[in-house]
Design a protein around this motif. Structure first.
Motif, PDB file in Angstrom:
ATOM      1  N   PHE A  29       6.233   9.841   3.947  1.00 23.19           N
ATOM      2  CA  PHE A  29       6.333   8.518   3.336  1.00 23.19           C
ATOM      3  C   PHE A  29       5.388   8.413   2.143  1.00 23.19           C
ATOM      4  O   PHE A  29       4.212   8.765   2.240  1.00 23.19           O
ATOM      5  CB  PHE A  29       5.991   7.453   4.374  1.00 23.19           C
ATOM      6  CG  PHE A  29       6.280   6.071   3.935  1.00 23.19           C
ATOM      7  CD1 PHE A  29       7.586   5.648   3.766  1.00 23.19           C
ATOM      8  CD2 PHE A  29       5.259   5.169   3.694  1.00 23.19           C
ATOM      9  CE1 PHE A  29       7.863   4.359   3.362  1.00 23.19           C
ATOM     10  CE2 PHE A  29       5.531   3.875   3.285  1.00 23.19           C
ATOM     11  CZ  PHE A  29       6.836   3.476   3.118  1.00 23.19           C
ATOM     12  N   LEU A  30       5.946   7.969   1.027  1.00 19.09           N
ATOM     13  CA  LEU A  30       5.180   7.809  -0.224  1.00 19.09           C
ATOM     14  C   LEU A  30       4.645   9.123  -0.768  1.00 19.09           C
ATOM     15  O   LEU A  30       3.683   9.141  -1.523  1.00 19.09           O
ATOM     16  CB  LEU A  30       4.009   6.835  -0.024  1.00 19.09           C
ATOM     17  CG  LEU A  30       4.387   5.361   0.074  1.00 19.09           C
ATOM     18  CD1 LEU A  30       3.148   4.517   0.284  1.00 19.09           C
ATOM     19  CD2 LEU A  30       5.107   4.901  -1.170  1.00 19.09           C
ATOM     20  N   SER A  32       6.028  10.942  -2.924  1.00 25.00           N
ATOM     21  CA  SER A  32       6.343  11.089  -4.344  1.00 25.00           C
ATOM     22  C   SER A  32       5.468  10.193  -5.220  1.00 25.00           C
ATOM     23  O   SER A  32       5.596  10.181  -6.431  1.00 25.00           O
ATOM     24  CB  SER A  32       7.812  10.745  -4.588  1.00 25.00           C
ATOM     25  OG  SER A  32       8.032   9.396  -4.265  1.00 25.00           O
ATOM     26  N   LEU A  33       4.563   9.473  -4.564  1.00 23.26           N
ATOM     27  CA  LEU A  33       3.699   8.558  -5.321  1.00 23.26           C
ATOM     28  C   LEU A  33       2.657   9.330  -6.114  1.00 23.26           C
ATOM     29  O   LEU A  33       2.017  10.230  -5.593  1.00 23.26           O
ATOM     30  CB  LEU A  33       3.000   7.616  -4.341  1.00 23.26           C
ATOM     31  CG  LEU A  33       1.933   6.705  -4.905  1.00 23.26           C
ATOM     32  CD1 LEU A  33       2.575   5.553  -5.645  1.00 23.26           C
ATOM     33  CD2 LEU A  33       1.059   6.175  -3.797  1.00 23.26           C
ATOM     34  N   THR A 284       9.473   7.558  -7.663  1.00 26.29           N
ATOM     35  CA  THR A 284      10.908   7.758  -7.930  1.00 26.29           C
ATOM     36  C   THR A 284      11.607   6.462  -8.307  1.00 26.29           C
ATOM     37  O   THR A 284      12.730   6.493  -8.809  1.00 26.29           O
ATOM     38  CB  THR A 284      11.600   8.342  -6.697  1.00 26.29           C
ATOM     39  OG1 THR A 284      11.107   7.658  -5.561  1.00 26.29           O
ATOM     40  CG2 THR A 284      11.327   9.812  -6.572  1.00 26.29           C
TER      41      THR A 284
END
Lengths: 299, 463
Positions: A29-30, A32-33, A284
């Motif tokens: 979770f997250l 790609s942050l 994203t």
């Protein structure tokens, strides 16, 4: 969240029926942050250099104000000011020509004749208008004029174009800060209307045109040249404005000095310090920027 | 069929019929399917004078309250924190609502619904339909507003995993309170045309583009790539449907490259006509730069088209990798992906009917309703925040926003107390409604059978 679902089963897809609940938080979770991805921190030196333009603009205004007070109090002969303006114009135009040295001759000759024509036109127009300008605000009290002109000068400082204009962009130059120039010229006109005689009015408005319409255009071009020249010019302008004000008022001189110190040294330091709070979030969900080949755009 | 007790739900959103769009359709379809599952649903939205005012009924028995608020911009009402309360209170009390489900982060009615709900002991769910950035002034402002609203929401629903990450960051929510429930489509509306055979190896390939022609939809990419695709593949045609500010760019491109016979412009296409347009092509091109879910590519895939899309937002989550070719938002890469797609389609390796059958199994409104129902159930089983916790959580919003929203919260309570005194609950008429759910289900079933029969008849005729 049910823990018995193994992480392997989780996939970032919507089209599969899934054994895990809808609010399952995967380990990825997250992932790609990214924070501050293309962040290049400002350094102090270049910021100080960039703020030179603002100081020069302020200096032009302060010198103009000092000149106005001298004219009003009869410390300065208006004829001297007219000569100074003319001389300033000639020097400025020489610098302009020097900077234009690389550009092709035909356009230069054309623009030269145009410049001479329009400068004579402005000169004559101002001269014939000065009796009208002198009585323009006769019915208004001086207090309103000071307030109005202060407001207009602040507007001028805020809206002025402080970007540098590089040599290769000379051909594409546009008048960027029309509102700023307008504000300064209006302010000068209302100030000039407080002066005692027609010649003073003419001299002041001519000087205003020099310092608020011509000088910023030249300044933008000078800005892209040598940093040393920038520093010298800034120091010279600031020093002269302080010298010109010193004889008139001590308090105002301190005020001007403080504003130079603030703009040149304190404000860049604050900006450098404030960068620690920068927290740019990318992921994203951000709109993508389309990459289009130049050739297909301009073919 | 009933896994839980019937819940009385109010859908609150600025965007609803007679406007058309993704959110509007989502609310309608979700409500209809929840009704089918035995719940009671009303919709609260703003009025559309002169004809959409007051209380209206939509098929099948969906009650819509049109609140007399004027819309200010793009059908959203003016954000203010109190004026909706008198209307909402009356409706909630009259309809005996248990749960408010607000939609869309730019709908101020939805925000207000969530703010007021706790006063009447009503629980809240919020669905976010779109993605927002973090770096422009408008986003910063709306994100703070959203954060303040969602501070005390019981659950949030997003339409994709990307959307969920975005919402969690924007509103600083606990991830476990945010659910992912995708959008759905009515599979029957989008069918491959019956005369396209399974292994169609005809030489002509038609690429369909159906979108609002705006910057965010990546029309610049389309304008840059279409002439190159046309030059590279002489057997390819384009059909472009839609309207918008970038229409002129496409027309100019078409004129400059003399592609009038290769690129057909349809102008604005109604959503009901979309299936007809889609079935004329075999590849669907989506060049969006940002997309929360990408219902358009789902509809296209359902209509049996092979999809070429930019890899943005939630798009990669929507379809299995063998039904779509992804490209980076880059001119050369779009052409590469398109070449790949043309090769797959012309080699007959993409079967429209099989694609339709597969997509049909992935997304359905009945499934969405079932999953949403589970969210409602979880919310209703948990304890609500008490007033003190609410106050504390609101104060945690920030140095400036915290006190402001605490003041709003307290004033809201006072306003509510005033309303309780002015129009006491006992003076409000409760809605009496005769509703035989059994009969409704029977009728719905009958209707569906009829539909199936007629579809079957069509299919037989066409064969």
């Amino acid at each position: 969240m049910s823990q018995e679902v193994s992480e392997e089963e989780w996939e970032r897809v919507l089209w599969k029926r899934k054994p895990y609940p809808d609010n399952y938080v995967p380990r990825s979770f997250l992932s790609s942050l990214s924070r501050n991805p293309n962040f290049r921190p400002y350094t102090y030196g270049p910021l100080v250099l960039a703020s030179c333009a603002i100081s020069q603009h302020l200096a032009a205004i302060f010198i103009f104000l000092a000149t106005f007070v001298r004219l009003k109090e009869h410390y300065l002969d208006p004829r001297v000011l007219v000569w100074i303006s003319t001389l300033g114009f000639i020097v400025g135009y020489a610098v302009w020509e020097l900077l234009l040295y690389g550009v092709d001759r035909k356009t230069r000759n054309e623009s030269r004749s145009k410049t001479i024509k329009s400068s004579i036109l402005v000169f004559l127009a101002l001269m014939s208008l000065s009796p009208v300008l002198k009585t323009l605000t006769a019915a208004t009290s001086s207090d309103s004029i000071w307030a109005l002109s202060a407001f207009l000068f602040i507007l001028n400082v805020l809206l002025a174009d402080y970007t540098a204009l590089a040599l290769e962009n000379y051909r594409r130059e546009k008048l960027t800060s029309v509102l700023s120039i307008n504000a300064a010229i209006s302010s000068s006109v209302v100030l000039a209307s407080r002066l005692p005689n027609d010649l003073s009015v003419f001299a002041l408005v001519l000087f205003a045109v020099q310092s608020f319409a011509m000088f910023p255009i030249l300044r933008r071009r000078l800005q892209s040249t040598d940093p040393l020249l920038q520093a010298t010019l800034t120091a010279g302008a600031c020093a002269f404005s302080i010298y010109a004000t010193w004889a008139l008022s001590r308090t105002v001189t301190y005020l001007f000095t403080f504003s130079y110190v603030f703009v040149l040294f304190l404000a860049p330091a604050i900006l450098v310090w404030a960068q620690r709070f920068k927290n740019e979030i990318r992921g994203t969900w951000d709109p993508a920027v389309p990459r289009i080949n130049e050739t297909s755009l301009f073919s | 069929m009933h896994t839980m007790e019937a819940v009385r739900i109010a859908m609150v959103c600025d965007f609803f019929h007679p406007n058309v769009g993704g959110v509007e359709n989502h609310i309608y379809m979700l409500s209809a399917n929840l009704l089918r599952r035995g719940h009671k649903v009303v919709v609260i939205t703003h009025s559309h004078p002169p004809d959409r005012v007051g209380v209206r009924w939509l098929l099948p028995s969906l009650k819509v309250y049109y609140i007399p608020f004027p819309a200010i911009a793009s059908s959203a009402t003016l954000p203010n924190f109190f004026t909706f309360l008198p209307y909402l209170r009356s409706i909630v009390l009259r309809e005996n609502i248990q749960l408010i489900h607000a939609h869309a982060s730019l709908s101020s009615l939805g925000h207000e619904g969530i703010l007021h709900a706790h006063l009447m002991g009503v629980r809240t769910v919020f669905t976010d339909h779109s993605l927002f950035g973090f770096d422009d002034a408008a986003s910063i402002l709306t994100n703070k507003l959203l954060e303040a609203t969602l501070r005390n929401v019981d659950a949030a629903i997003c339409v994709s995993h990307t959307g969920r990450e975005n919402t969690v960051l924007r509103a600083r929510l606990r991830p476990s309170r945010v659910y992912v429930i995708p959008n759905a489509i009515i599979a029957e509306q989008f069918k491959p045309s019956p005369n396209t055979t399974a292994t169609q190896t005809s030489n002509n390939i038609t690429i369909v583009v159906l979108s609002r022609l705006a910057y965010r939809k990546g029309i610049d990419l389309l304008v840059a790539t279409a002439p190159r695709i046309c030059a590279k593949f002489p057997n390819v045609r384009f059909i472009v449907g839609g309207d918008g500010p970038k229409l002129i760019d496409i027309l100019q491109m078409r004129e400059k490259h003399l592609l009038q016979d290769r690129i057909e412009m349809l102008g604005p296409v109604r959503h009901s006509d979309a299936p007809k347009v889609l079935t004329r092509g075999s590849i669907f091109l989506n060049t969006s730069l940002t997309e929360s879910f990408g219902i358009a590519i789902l509809e296209a895939a359902n209509a049996g088209l092979y999809v070429v899309s930019t890899r943005v937002g939630g798009v990669p989550e929507v379809l299995p990798p063998d039904m779509v070719s992804f490209a980076n938002p880059d001119e050369d890469d779009v052409i590469r992906a398109m070449a790949e797609a043309i090769e797959i389609v012309s080699a007959g390796r993409h079967n429209p009917h099989r694609a339709h059958a597969r997509v049909r199994g992935f997304y359905g409104w009945a499934e969405v309703a079932k999953r949403t129902e589970k969210v409602y159930q979880t919310v209703l089983e948990t304890e609500p925040y008490d007033f003190w916790t609410r106050l504390q959580r609101t104060l945690d919003l920030g140095t400036f926003a915290g006190p402001i929203f605490v003041i709003i919260l307290v004033v809201d309570c006072l306003f509510f107390a005033f309303l309780e005194w002015w129009i006491p609950e006992r003076e409000i008429d409760k809605v009496q409604m005769y509703w035989n759910h059994q009969r409704f289900v029977e009728l719905a079933h009958e209707y569906e059978e009829q539909q199936d029969a007629s579809l079957c008849k069509d299919a037989c005729d066409s064969n």
